[in-house]
Design an enzyme around this catalytic site. Structure first.
Site, PDB file in Angstrom:
ATOM      1  N   ILE A 107       0.851  -1.200   0.000  1.00  0.00           N
ATOM      2  CA  ILE A 107       0.000   0.000   0.000  1.00  0.00           C
ATOM      3  C   ILE A 107       0.882   1.243   0.000  1.00  0.00           C
ATOM      4  O   ILE A 107       2.080   1.166   0.314  1.00  0.00           O
ATOM      5  CB  ILE A 107      -0.942   0.053   1.233  1.00  0.00           C
ATOM      6  CG1 ILE A 107      -0.140   0.058   2.546  1.00  0.00           C
ATOM      7  CG2 ILE A 107      -1.933  -1.094   1.204  1.00  0.00           C
ATOM      8  CD1 ILE A 107      -0.989   0.377   3.785  1.00  0.00           C
ATOM      9  N   GLN A 166       7.338   9.884   0.132  1.00  0.00           N
ATOM     10  CA  GLN A 166       7.145   8.455   0.397  1.00  0.00           C
ATOM     11  C   GLN A 166       8.151   7.920   1.430  1.00  0.00           C
ATOM     12  O   GLN A 166       8.711   6.839   1.251  1.00  0.00           O
ATOM     13  CB  GLN A 166       7.276   7.647  -0.903  1.00  0.00           C
ATOM     14  CG  GLN A 166       6.112   7.870  -1.873  1.00  0.00           C
ATOM     15  CD  GLN A 166       6.007   6.781  -2.917  1.00  0.00           C
ATOM     16  OE1 GLN A 166       6.999   6.427  -3.546  1.00  0.00           O
ATOM     17  NE2 GLN A 166       4.811   6.235  -3.094  1.00  0.00           N
ATOM     18  N   TYR A 169       6.980   4.464   2.584  1.00  0.00           N
ATOM     19  CA  TYR A 169       7.045   3.450   1.521  1.00  0.00           C
ATOM     20  C   TYR A 169       8.507   3.128   1.164  1.00  0.00           C
ATOM     21  O   TYR A 169       8.892   1.960   1.050  1.00  0.00           O
ATOM     22  CB  TYR A 169       6.297   3.990   0.300  1.00  0.00           C
ATOM     23  CG  TYR A 169       6.150   3.033  -0.854  1.00  0.00           C
ATOM     24  CD1 TYR A 169       5.164   2.052  -0.843  1.00  0.00           C
ATOM     25  CD2 TYR A 169       6.980   3.128  -1.972  1.00  0.00           C
ATOM     26  CE1 TYR A 169       5.018   1.191  -1.920  1.00  0.00           C
ATOM     27  CE2 TYR A 169       6.834   2.269  -3.049  1.00  0.00           C
ATOM     28  CZ  TYR A 169       5.848   1.302  -3.023  1.00  0.00           C
ATOM     29  OH  TYR A 169       5.705   0.446  -4.083  1.00  0.00           O
ATOM     30  N   GLY A 200      10.073  -0.640 -11.360  1.00  0.00           N
ATOM     31  CA  GLY A 200       9.905   0.799 -11.538  1.00  0.00           C
ATOM     32  C   GLY A 200       8.419   1.103 -11.604  1.00  0.00           C
ATOM     33  O   GLY A 200       7.574   0.249 -11.263  1.00  0.00           O
TER      34      GLY A 200
HETATM   35  P1  NAP Z   1      -2.224  -2.628  -6.245  1.00  0.00           P
HETATM   36  O1  NAP Z   1      -2.808  -2.706  -7.616  1.00  0.00           O
HETATM   37  O2  NAP Z   1      -2.635  -1.542  -5.327  1.00  0.00           O
HETATM   38  O3  NAP Z   1      -2.448  -4.047  -5.527  1.00  0.00           O
HETATM   39  C1  NAP Z   1      -2.014  -4.273  -4.241  1.00  0.00           C
HETATM   40  C2  NAP Z   1      -2.691  -5.503  -3.717  1.00  0.00           C
HETATM   41  O4  NAP Z   1      -2.277  -5.719  -2.363  1.00  0.00           O
HETATM   42  C3  NAP Z   1      -4.203  -5.375  -3.690  1.00  0.00           C
HETATM   43  O5  NAP Z   1      -4.807  -6.554  -4.132  1.00  0.00           O
HETATM   44  C4  NAP Z   1      -4.494  -5.121  -2.227  1.00  0.00           C
HETATM   45  O6  NAP Z   1      -5.785  -5.525  -1.811  1.00  0.00           O
HETATM   46  C5  NAP Z   1      -3.430  -5.982  -1.578  1.00  0.00           C
HETATM   47  N1  NAP Z   1      -3.265  -5.627  -0.190  1.00  0.00           N
HETATM   48  C6  NAP Z   1      -3.153  -4.388   0.332  1.00  0.00           C
HETATM   49  N2  NAP Z   1      -3.045  -4.447   1.659  1.00  0.00           N
HETATM   50  C7  NAP Z   1      -3.095  -5.750   1.992  1.00  0.00           C
HETATM   51  C8  NAP Z   1      -3.034  -6.444   3.217  1.00  0.00           C
HETATM   52  N3  NAP Z   1      -2.905  -5.800   4.394  1.00  0.00           N
HETATM   53  N4  NAP Z   1      -3.116  -7.793   3.200  1.00  0.00           N
HETATM   54  C9  NAP Z   1      -3.270  -8.454   2.041  1.00  0.00           C
HETATM   55  N5  NAP Z   1      -3.330  -7.851   0.850  1.00  0.00           N
HETATM   56  C10 NAP Z   1      -3.248  -6.500   0.818  1.00  0.00           C
HETATM   57  O7  NAP Z   1      -0.637  -2.541  -6.294  1.00  0.00           O
HETATM   58  P2  NAP Z   1       0.430  -2.927  -7.422  1.00  0.00           P
HETATM   59  O8  NAP Z   1       0.817  -1.687  -8.106  1.00  0.00           O
HETATM   60  O9  NAP Z   1       0.018  -4.119  -8.209  1.00  0.00           O
HETATM   61  O10 NAP Z   1       1.662  -3.306  -6.461  1.00  0.00           O
HETATM   62  C11 NAP Z   1       2.003  -4.618  -6.116  1.00  0.00           C
HETATM   63  C12 NAP Z   1       3.337  -4.575  -5.387  1.00  0.00           C
HETATM   64  O11 NAP Z   1       4.317  -4.006  -6.246  1.00  0.00           O
HETATM   65  C13 NAP Z   1       3.319  -3.722  -4.129  1.00  0.00           C
HETATM   66  O12 NAP Z   1       4.127  -4.302  -3.139  1.00  0.00           O
HETATM   67  C14 NAP Z   1       3.928  -2.413  -4.593  1.00  0.00           C
HETATM   68  O13 NAP Z   1       4.510  -1.696  -3.541  1.00  0.00           O
HETATM   69  C15 NAP Z   1       4.943  -2.930  -5.584  1.00  0.00           C
HETATM   70  N6  NAP Z   1       5.368  -1.933  -6.568  1.00  0.00           N
HETATM   71  C16 NAP Z   1       4.442  -1.347  -7.389  1.00  0.00           C
HETATM   72  C17 NAP Z   1       4.886  -0.408  -8.312  1.00  0.00           C
HETATM   73  C18 NAP Z   1       3.944   0.276  -9.258  1.00  0.00           C
HETATM   74  O14 NAP Z   1       4.387   1.229  -9.928  1.00  0.00           O
HETATM   75  N7  NAP Z   1       2.704  -0.170  -9.400  1.00  0.00           N
HETATM   76  C19 NAP Z   1       6.243  -0.075  -8.393  1.00  0.00           C
HETATM   77  C20 NAP Z   1       7.134  -0.694  -7.544  1.00  0.00           C
HETATM   78  C21 NAP Z   1       6.685  -1.624  -6.634  1.00  0.00           C
HETATM   79  P3  NAP Z   1      -6.886  -4.424  -1.369  1.00  0.00           P
HETATM   80  O15 NAP Z   1      -6.903  -3.379  -2.425  1.00  0.00           O
HETATM   81  O16 NAP Z   1      -8.141  -5.212  -1.260  1.00  0.00           O
HETATM   82  O17 NAP Z   1      -6.445  -3.853  -0.072  1.00  0.00           O
END
Ligand code: NAP
Length: 261
Positions: A107, A166, A169, A200
């Site tokens: 998150i 952030q 984060y 990224g």
């Molecule tokens: P996303 O679309 O927001 O999905 C995050 C998922 O995590 C959602 O299904 C959410 O469920 C779940 N989640 C949140 N809190 C949780 C909890 N306490 N217990 C279990 N599940 C939980 O995010 P994303 O962009 O795909 O990111 C996935 C990962 O990649 C994350 O760790 C993020 O930090 C990392 N990341 C993302 C990016 C980017 O640019 N997108 C870049 C670098 C790293 P709910 O919505 O139901 O809470």
């Protein structure tokens, strides 16, 4: 499961048939792409997530051809240790094993440090750093007893670089790299690998929450001049969880379009 020596020598990816994987937050975004990739290669995928993830897991399943029946939902808030233990026990009870753990749930709660509340700090550290530790702790004895495991922690380019607004984060994602290396050391002789993938900026709901100017700024700082696709992160995770990837541990794979080198 038996595989030919030709397969091993060629470095080909092995089928994941018979393997059981947990993907936290695995119903959408990067997690959804990871669940899809692992199921496509035959793994049983247990999506561990919040209640809202149940319906989204159904939607994901409906989009899959052939592998839909391999994807299952288990409720669990990764920020709560007891919930992690309950979810992993339920997966073992149902499928008899856990071979792969992908700590993907994450998150954001962005504010500059001056304005960031203690609740915002604690919430992000709780899900993004304590969560992976709680999940690893929940599966560790099982993996050690079986002498096999593949663990991948989804960090972020922000864990390397920091990012304005952030502090919570970036600290969690940098902490995840220390956790990855330490667990890799502690499990290296037990058939378990622990690696991190640091994406990224990737086109998911998480990024859509950012102001347009911040998205444009992220793109302009990415040499390939675009956001990543979730499938581009998932294919690296697929590679790391392969049985043939046993000599890779404690590593961080940067998948960021050249933003951080
Ligand atoms: P996303 O679309 O927001 O999905 C995050 C998922 O995590 C959602 O299904 C959410 O469920 C779940 N989640 C949140 N809190 C949780 C909890 N306490 N217990 C279990 N599940 C939980 O995010 P994303 O962009 O795909 O990111 C996935 C990962 O990649 C994350 O760790 C993020 O930090 C990392 N990341 C993302 C990016 C980017 O640019 N997108 C870049 C670098 C790293 P709910 O919505 O139901 O809470």
């Amino acid at each position: 499961m038996t595989f030919t020596s030709t397969e091993a020598a060629s470095g080909a990816l092995k089928s994941l048939e018979g393997r059981v994987a947990i993907v936290t937050g695995g119903s959408r975004g990067i997690g959804g792409a990871i669940s899809t990739a692992l199921a496509a290669d035959g793994a049983i995928v247990a999506v561990v997530g919040m209640p809202a993830d149940r319906e989204r897991t159904d939607t994901l399943r409906a989009s899959l051809n052939g592998s839909a029946k391999l994807v299952h939902f288990f409720e669990g808030n990764v920020a709560e240790y007891d919930a992690c233990v309950a979810a992993t026990n339920a997966v073992i009870e149902r499928f008899g094993r856990i071979d792969i753990l992908v700590n993907n749930a994450g998150i954001t709660k962005d504010h500059t440090a001056r304005k960031m509340t203690i609740d915002e700090w604690n919430a992000v550290l709780g899900v993004n750093l304590s969560g992976p530790f709680f999940m690893i702790k929940s599966v560790l004895d099982h993996m050690l007893e079986r002498g096999y495991g593949r663990i991948v922690n989804i960090s972020s380019v922000v864990g390397h670089m920091g990012n304005f607004g952030q502090a919570n984060y970036a600290a969690a994602k940098a902490g995840l790299l220390g956790l990855t290396k330490t667990l890799a050391l502690e499990t290296a002789r037990s058939g378990i690998t622990v690696n991190a993938v640091a994406p990224g900026f990737t086109a998911t709901e998480m990024v859509k929450l950012m102001p347009q100017a911040a998205i444009d700024g992220a793109k302009s700082r990415t040499p390939v001049d675009r956001l990543g696709e979730p499938s581009e992160i998932a294919r690296v995770v697929r590679f790391l969880v392969d049985e043939n990837s046993g000599f890779i541990t404690g590593s961080t794979y940067d998948v960021n379009g050249g933003m951080y080198m």
